[in-house]
Motif scaffolding. Structure first.
Motif, PDB file in Angstrom:
ATOM      1  N   CYS A 130       0.837  -1.198   0.000  1.00 19.30           N
ATOM      2  CA  CYS A 130       0.000   0.000   0.000  1.00 19.30           C
ATOM      3  C   CYS A 130       0.876   1.253   0.000  1.00 19.30           C
ATOM      4  O   CYS A 130       1.980   1.245   0.538  1.00 19.30           O
ATOM      5  CB  CYS A 130      -0.920   0.012   1.222  1.00 19.30           C
ATOM      6  N   ALA A 131       0.360   2.331  -0.597  1.00 22.36           N
ATOM      7  CA  ALA A 131       1.137   3.562  -0.733  1.00 22.36           C
ATOM      8  C   ALA A 131       0.376   4.770  -0.211  1.00 22.36           C
ATOM      9  O   ALA A 131      -0.849   4.816  -0.250  1.00 22.36           O
ATOM     10  CB  ALA A 131       1.510   3.788  -2.201  1.00 22.36           C
TER      11      ALA A 131
ATOM     12  N   ALA B  55       2.166  -5.235  10.785  1.00 17.86           N
ATOM     13  CA  ALA B  55       2.000  -6.572  10.219  1.00 17.86           C
ATOM     14  C   ALA B  55       0.727  -6.700   9.387  1.00 17.86           C
ATOM     15  O   ALA B  55       0.480  -7.736   8.782  1.00 17.86           O
ATOM     16  CB  ALA B  55       1.983  -7.609  11.331  1.00 17.86           C
ATOM     17  N   ALA B  56      -0.080  -5.637   9.356  1.00 14.54           N
ATOM     18  CA  ALA B  56      -1.359  -5.696   8.639  1.00 14.54           C
ATOM     19  C   ALA B  56      -1.165  -5.502   7.145  1.00 14.54           C
ATOM     20  O   ALA B  56      -0.241  -4.816   6.694  1.00 14.54           O
ATOM     21  CB  ALA B  56      -2.308  -4.629   9.174  1.00 14.54           C
ATOM     22  N   CYS B  57      -2.074  -6.070   6.379  1.00 14.69           N
ATOM     23  CA  CYS B  57      -1.976  -5.949   4.921  1.00 14.69           C
ATOM     24  C   CYS B  57      -2.344  -4.553   4.434  1.00 14.69           C
ATOM     25  O   CYS B  57      -2.076  -4.205   3.284  1.00 14.69           O
ATOM     26  CB  CYS B  57      -2.867  -6.984   4.245  1.00 14.69           C
ATOM     27  N   ASN B  58      -2.944  -3.713   5.285  1.00 17.57           N
ATOM     28  CA  ASN B  58      -3.288  -2.348   4.873  1.00 17.57           C
ATOM     29  C   ASN B  58      -2.326  -1.309   5.448  1.00 17.57           C
ATOM     30  O   ASN B  58      -2.624  -0.114   5.458  1.00 17.57           O
ATOM     31  CB  ASN B  58      -4.730  -2.006   5.247  1.00 17.57           C
TER      32      ASN B  58
ATOM     33  N   ARG C 227      -5.115   2.445   7.072  1.00 19.05           N
ATOM     34  CA  ARG C 227      -5.591   1.465   8.039  1.00 19.05           C
ATOM     35  C   ARG C 227      -7.118   1.410   8.151  1.00 19.05           C
ATOM     36  O   ARG C 227      -7.661   0.512   8.791  1.00 19.05           O
ATOM     37  CB  ARG C 227      -4.975   1.772   9.411  1.00 19.05           C
ATOM     38  N   PHE C 228      -7.815   2.329   7.480  1.00 16.95           N
ATOM     39  CA  PHE C 228      -9.274   2.270   7.485  1.00 16.95           C
ATOM     40  C   PHE C 228      -9.809   1.108   6.645  1.00 16.95           C
ATOM     41  O   PHE C 228     -10.991   0.769   6.755  1.00 16.95           O
ATOM     42  CB  PHE C 228      -9.875   3.575   6.967  1.00 16.95           C
ATOM     43  N   ALA C 229      -8.978   0.508   5.812  1.00 15.57           N
ATOM     44  CA  ALA C 229      -9.434  -0.561   4.925  1.00 15.57           C
ATOM     45  C   ALA C 229      -9.660  -1.836   5.730  1.00 15.57           C
ATOM     46  O   ALA C 229      -8.783  -2.698   5.848  1.00 15.57           O
ATOM     47  CB  ALA C 229      -8.417  -0.794   3.811  1.00 15.57           C
ATOM     48  N   ASP C 230     -10.837  -1.976   6.271  1.00 16.81           N
ATOM     49  CA  ASP C 230     -11.141  -3.067   7.190  1.00 16.81           C
ATOM     50  C   ASP C 230     -12.654  -3.227   7.256  1.00 16.81           C
ATOM     51  O   ASP C 230     -13.393  -2.241   7.311  1.00 16.81           O
ATOM     52  CB  ASP C 230     -10.577  -2.737   8.570  1.00 16.81           C
ATOM     53  N   GLY C 231     -13.117  -4.468   7.261  1.00 17.62           N
ATOM     54  CA  GLY C 231     -14.547  -4.714   7.262  1.00 17.62           C
ATOM     55  C   GLY C 231     -15.264  -4.134   8.461  1.00 17.62           C
ATOM     56  O   GLY C 231     -16.348  -3.565   8.340  1.00 17.62           O
ATOM     57  N   THR C 232     -14.676  -4.261   9.647  1.00 14.07           N
ATOM     58  CA  THR C 232     -15.304  -3.713  10.850  1.00 14.07           C
ATOM     59  C   THR C 232     -15.386  -2.199  10.767  1.00 14.07           C
ATOM     60  O   THR C 232     -16.420  -1.587  11.073  1.00 14.07           O
ATOM     61  CB  THR C 232     -14.527  -4.136  12.103  1.00 14.07           C
ATOM     62  N   ARG C 233     -14.283  -1.553  10.352  1.00 13.73           N
ATOM     63  CA  ARG C 233     -14.271  -0.097  10.256  1.00 13.73           C
ATOM     64  C   ARG C 233     -15.212   0.395   9.155  1.00 13.73           C
ATOM     65  O   ARG C 233     -15.723   1.515   9.219  1.00 13.73           O
ATOM     66  CB  ARG C 233     -12.845   0.393  10.005  1.00 13.73           C
TER      67      ARG C 233
END
Length: 449
Positions: free
Chosen positions: A232-233, A258-261, A380-386
């Motif tokens: 990610c950039a 360690a997160a993918c986002n 880091r907002f790229a998340d189903g819960t968020r």
């Protein structure tokens, strides 16, 4: 009758799926409540199993046989993760049912109505690394969306995943949803066998690194949905606000490396090299992030505190998912060049621009070929819960029916239901040799059954 253990697992999942389709959809929420209650009651037992997994994995990290990032994902007891896992079940239960929704309705002719209605995919095979809470996340999404699931976690989380699966199965056994609706397997040989079960399994969803995803794709005829990398950039446009730039760049990198986002690349507009860039560099260095800089950005921080954390970048750094305290930095002349670089080097996961310019915002949203295109916001907002999806089964960077965080909507497809109310039924001859088609739009508020 199944000819081998893998076929038996897949066949049981298929039968559980088919049986569940005749159960009232309201029973899905009853099942979720039962699972949440059981997991809450068994918290100490689960955390004990998780500690045993972590104790067994720690020597592997010290020996270099397990990455620190995977070990970090294994811990179910930190940062309120267990409570978040339970809340995820509650959040999913509170969401509207994704199935039975009419997305197209048309009268083909008098007494003949066609509806397109959402329905489950069928049987999911989900393969993931280390994170044991994924068992619960996916079980909740699968049950709510009406999909049966077979789960395989990393060997590092075997004790935790096995126990979570047993608790879920025991809870389901007390409901109208079959106890085999969610199953787990623990060995690599079982996965090899399951990847051959295209007769019973409808979709494979791998959650892990590039090596895992590519290996799965090369072993199966079953459709695969997921993402291989999280490169990610963050791009600092020429009109970037200083405070926004520092906040977005720093959190995107360090919140959970360690997160993918997490951000792995920082692109800097050439007009900011001697003004904003050194301030951002110092902010990153202050939180112990190493900077792998191209020649221009490296020269611009000479004499700055960040110089001590900087080194010349290699070409491969811009294609690397560091999953740790490193970030690759490069200067670009324009938003168009930033988009071009990302489209070529990123994993099409999540990329963010920091800008005050509406034209740049528009170009970013239109030109970036990524599942998540952010403006002035942390990756880091790229998340189903968020996102308010309850939780997620994974992130998809492909071009299938689901992209980005895959929640309930990503676990349904649709079927066309054609219903005739004519007293003598409907034939195409009635329309093609007689009265023709009306093709009149109908209300979509009710399914045809």
């Amino acid at each position: 009758m199944a000819s081998n253990p893998a076929e038996a697992i897949a066949l049981n999942a298929r039968r559980a799926f088919e049986a569940s389709q005749l159960v009232a959809p309201s029973e899905r929420d009853i099942a979720l409540t039962a699972i949440r209650t059981a997991l809450s009651e068994k918290r100490d037992e689960v955390l004990a199993a998780n500690k045993a997994d972590m104790d067994a994995a720690r020597p592997l990290v010290e020996a270099g046989k397990l990455s620190a990032s995977l070990f970090s994902r294994l811990d179910l007891g930190k940062k309120g993760k267990y409570d978040s896992m339970l809340q995820g079940i509650t959040d999913v239960a509170a969401l509207p049912l994704p199935t039975g929704q009419v997305t197209f309705a048309k009268e083909l002719g008098p007494g003949l109505a066609l509806h397109r209605v959402t329905c489950p995919v069928g049987v999911l095979l989900v393969i993931f690394e280390a994170r044991p809470e994924v068992v619960v996340n996916i079980a909740a999404l699968a049950i709510k969306s009406g999909n049966a699931a077979i789960l395989k976690g990393g060997k590092e989380s075997t004790l935790t995943a096995t126990l979570l699966s047993k608790i879920i199965a025991d809870a389901l056994a007390k409901t109208q949803i079959p106890s085999t609706f969610v199953q787990t397997v623990s060995t690599r040989s079982e996965i090899s066998g399951l990847l051959a079960q295209d007769k019973y399994i409808d979709l494979v969803m791998p959650r892990g690194g590039n090596e895992l995803v590519m290996s799965i794709k090369n072993q199966t005829r079953i459709p695969v949905m997921g993402h291989a990398d999280g490169i990610c950039a963050v791009y600092l446009d020429k009109s970037a606000d200083e405070n926004k730039a520092i906040r977005v760049a720093v959190e995107s990198k360090i919140d959970y490396m360690a997160a993918c986002n997490a951000a792995e690349t920082l692109l800097v507009n050439e007009s900011l090299v001697n003004t904003l860039w050194p301030k951002v560099a110092n902010a990153l260095a202050a939180v112990d992030v190493s900077l792998r800089c191209d020649a221009v950005t490296l020269a611009a921080i000479k004499g700055q505190p960040a110089e001590a954390k900087a080194q010349a970048a290699a070409a491969a750094d811009f294609d690397t998912e560091f999953l740790g305290p490193e970030i690759a930095v490069k200067v670009v002349p324009s938003v168009g060049d930033a988009i071009k670089h990302i489209n070529e080097h990123s994993s099409h996961h999540t990329d963010s621009i920091v800008t005050e310019d509406e034209t740049s915002m528009s170009a970013w949203a239109r030109g970036l070929d990524s599942a998540n295109c952010f403006i002035n916001a942390s990756t880091r907002f790229a998340d189903g819960t968020r996102y308010g999806l309850g939780t997620e089964v994974g992130i998809s960077t492909g071009k299938t029916h689901a992209r980005g965080p895959v929640g309930l909507d990503g676990l349904v497809i649709y079927k066309y239901v054609l219903r005739s109310e004519k007293t003598d039924g409907s034939l195409i001859a009635d329309h093609e040799k007689g009265q023709g088609y009306t093709h009149t739009d109908l209300a979509r508020d009710q399914p045809p059954f």
